[in-house]
Write an enzyme that holds these catalytic residues in place. Structure first.
Site, short mmCIF file in Angstrom:
data_model
loop_
_atom_site.label_atom_id
_atom_site.label_comp_id
_atom_site.label_asym_id
_atom_site.label_seq_id
_atom_site.Cartn_x
_atom_site.Cartn_y
_atom_site.Cartn_z
N TYR A 35 15.35 31.02 5.37
CA TYR A 35 13.94 31.31 6.06
C TYR A 35 14.20 31.23 7.69
O TYR A 35 14.87 30.34 7.99
CB TYR A 35 12.78 30.76 5.67
CG TYR A 35 12.35 31.12 4.03
CD1 TYR A 35 11.75 32.25 3.55
CD2 TYR A 35 12.56 29.88 3.38
CE1 TYR A 35 11.61 32.34 2.43
CE2 TYR A 35 12.08 30.06 1.89
CZ TYR A 35 11.58 31.31 1.51
OH TYR A 35 11.30 31.47 0.12
N LYS B 188 0.70 -1.08 0.13
CA LYS B 188 -0.03 -0.13 -0.21
C LYS B 188 0.94 1.17 -0.13
O LYS B 188 1.99 0.93 0.11
CB LYS B 188 -0.90 -0.09 1.34
CG LYS B 188 -0.41 -0.13 2.42
CD LYS B 188 -1.17 0.01 3.59
CE LYS B 188 -0.51 -0.07 5.18
NZ LYS B 188 -1.40 0.21 6.03
N MET C 287 11.14 24.75 0.16
CA MET C 287 10.64 23.75 -0.48
C MET C 287 11.25 22.74 -1.36
O MET C 287 10.99 21.70 -1.57
CB MET C 287 9.40 24.64 -1.47
CG MET C 287 8.68 23.92 -2.38
SD MET C 287 7.46 24.66 -3.40
CE MET C 287 6.31 25.45 -2.10
N ARG D 187 -10.74 0.73 14.88
CA ARG D 187 -10.53 1.34 13.73
C ARG D 187 -11.63 0.86 12.68
O ARG D 187 -12.40 1.63 12.09
CB ARG D 187 -9.15 1.35 13.30
CG ARG D 187 -8.76 2.20 11.94
CD ARG D 187 -7.45 2.37 11.92
NE ARG D 187 -6.69 1.08 11.40
CZ ARG D 187 -5.45 0.83 11.23
NH1 ARG D 187 -4.39 1.91 11.22
NH2 ARG D 187 -5.11 -0.26 10.77
#
Length: 357
Positions: A255, A37, A302, A132
């Site tokens: 940043y 998965k 990014m 769940r």
């Protein structure tokens, strides 16, 4: 020919196949679901599925990947771990001979009203404390008999997912209750995920399903728990230095107003949070530059991150930077970003090229 960004995921084919073989041995005589998965936990299902041909079947969540496997000629069982999401998907399950997890009453109702061309194999999921998915164990006999009475149903396997295999009292109580049911009904069972395979092997039964362990990562977040078996990480996530600069005391890096406190030589690496490297990771997370261990500096951007080259005098433009792999354990990176290895590998961007070696 244009060159793409120098960032890559490299999958070690030999290690992946060796891991499968090792898990088979420690699972004894159980049949084996290879869990693929989330794009094979970030390893690229379209690249690795053939390497896992010795598994007895594939288990996943995404219907589109199940169809990909069938269209590529895969004929062994494919288990959809969350089953079908809408009743109209049953036509696809029927056509492509897929195995469905059944965890809800509405799914049983859908099965009752659909005309199958061949019996559908199912995994009936019961809730053992995770809350769940799954039916309550107190309703086992009603649910099981109801499904067993349907002519459209083929093989049935009992399934659950343990919330915590470290809670021995819970595990023992669950085992005692489940054993009484199994003995009465003589049914097939699939209880063991990666953690159970390692620590509670008496739950292996007929089928086991291994995801994180298959890729050489520990379900506990501690590699030492699996290294003794010879399991190794399959993935190396790396990039290259694309710019180098000398900086002085008082300079700002990127940043976040990170202020340099001593003179340094830094390298800009073509990898950022858009690639899946965690933005919230701690300053000073280890990386390897041409085999030399150093660390990140400042915040992650990014598309880039910054590494300290002060003690890597031979580093240059194009130097290889391992973000995690053989030299940099992914569990350490996960710890530095307050998460788990599962999240890191499943968050890798599809824009990163994957290759096999």
């Amino acid at each position: 020919m244009y060159m793409s960004r120098p960032i890559s995921i490299i999958i070690d084919s030999t290690i992946l196949k060796d891991n499968l073989s090792i898990i088979r041995k420690i699972s004894f005589n159980s049949k084996f679901w290879a869990v693929v998965k989330s794009n094979a936990y970030g390893h690229g299902i379209r690249y690795i599925w053939k390497l896992l041909s010795d598994a007895d079947g594939f288990a996943l969540v995404e219907l589109e990947d199940a169809l990909f496997l069938r269209k590529m000629g895969y004929v062994k069982p494919i288990l959809l771990l969350e089953g079908f999401f809408e009743k109209n998907e049953l036509e696809i399950f029927d056509r492509y001979h897929l195995t469905s997890c059944i965890h809800s009453e509405w799914q049983i109702n859908a099965l009752e009203h659909f005309k199958f061309s061949a019996p559908l194999d199912i995994y009936v999921k019961f809730n053992s404390g995770m809350n769940r998915f799954g039916f309550d164990f107190k309703d086992f006999f009603v649910i099981w008999n109801k499904l067993r009475s349907l002519k459209s149903i083929g093989d049935m396997t009992m399934m659950t997912h343990f919330v915590n295999v470290d809670d021995l009292n819970h595990v023992k109580d669950t085992r005692r209750y489940i054993s009484s049911i199994i003995d009465d009904y003589k049914i097939k069972c699939c209880f063991a995920n990666s953690a159970v395979i390692l620590f509670s092997s008496y739950f292996n039964y007929d089928w086991v399903r291994s995801g994180i362990l298959l890729y050489g990562l520990s379900p506990t977040g501690n590699y030492r728990d699996i290294s003794k078996y010879g399991l190794k990480p399959v993935m190396t996530f790396s990039s290259k230095i694309i710019f180098i600069r000398d900086i002085n005391i008082g300079d700002i890096l990127g940043y976040g107003n990170y202020i340099v406190k001593e003179k340094k030589r830094i390298g800009i690496v073509a990898c950022g949070y858009s690639d899946g490297y965690p933005r919230n990771i701690s300053i000073s997370t280890p990386v390897s530059v041409d085999g030399v261990i150093t660390q990140t500096i400042g915040l992650i951007s990014m598309d880039t991150l910054i590494v300290d080259l002060t003690y890597c005098p031979k580093a240059d433009i194009g130097s290889n930077v391992e973000l995690w792999g053989n030299n940099i354990g992914i569990d350490k990176v996960a710890c530095m970003s307050n998460t788990i290895s599962y999240e890191l590998i499943s968050s890798l961007s599809s824009r990163i090229p994957i290759s096999l070696k």
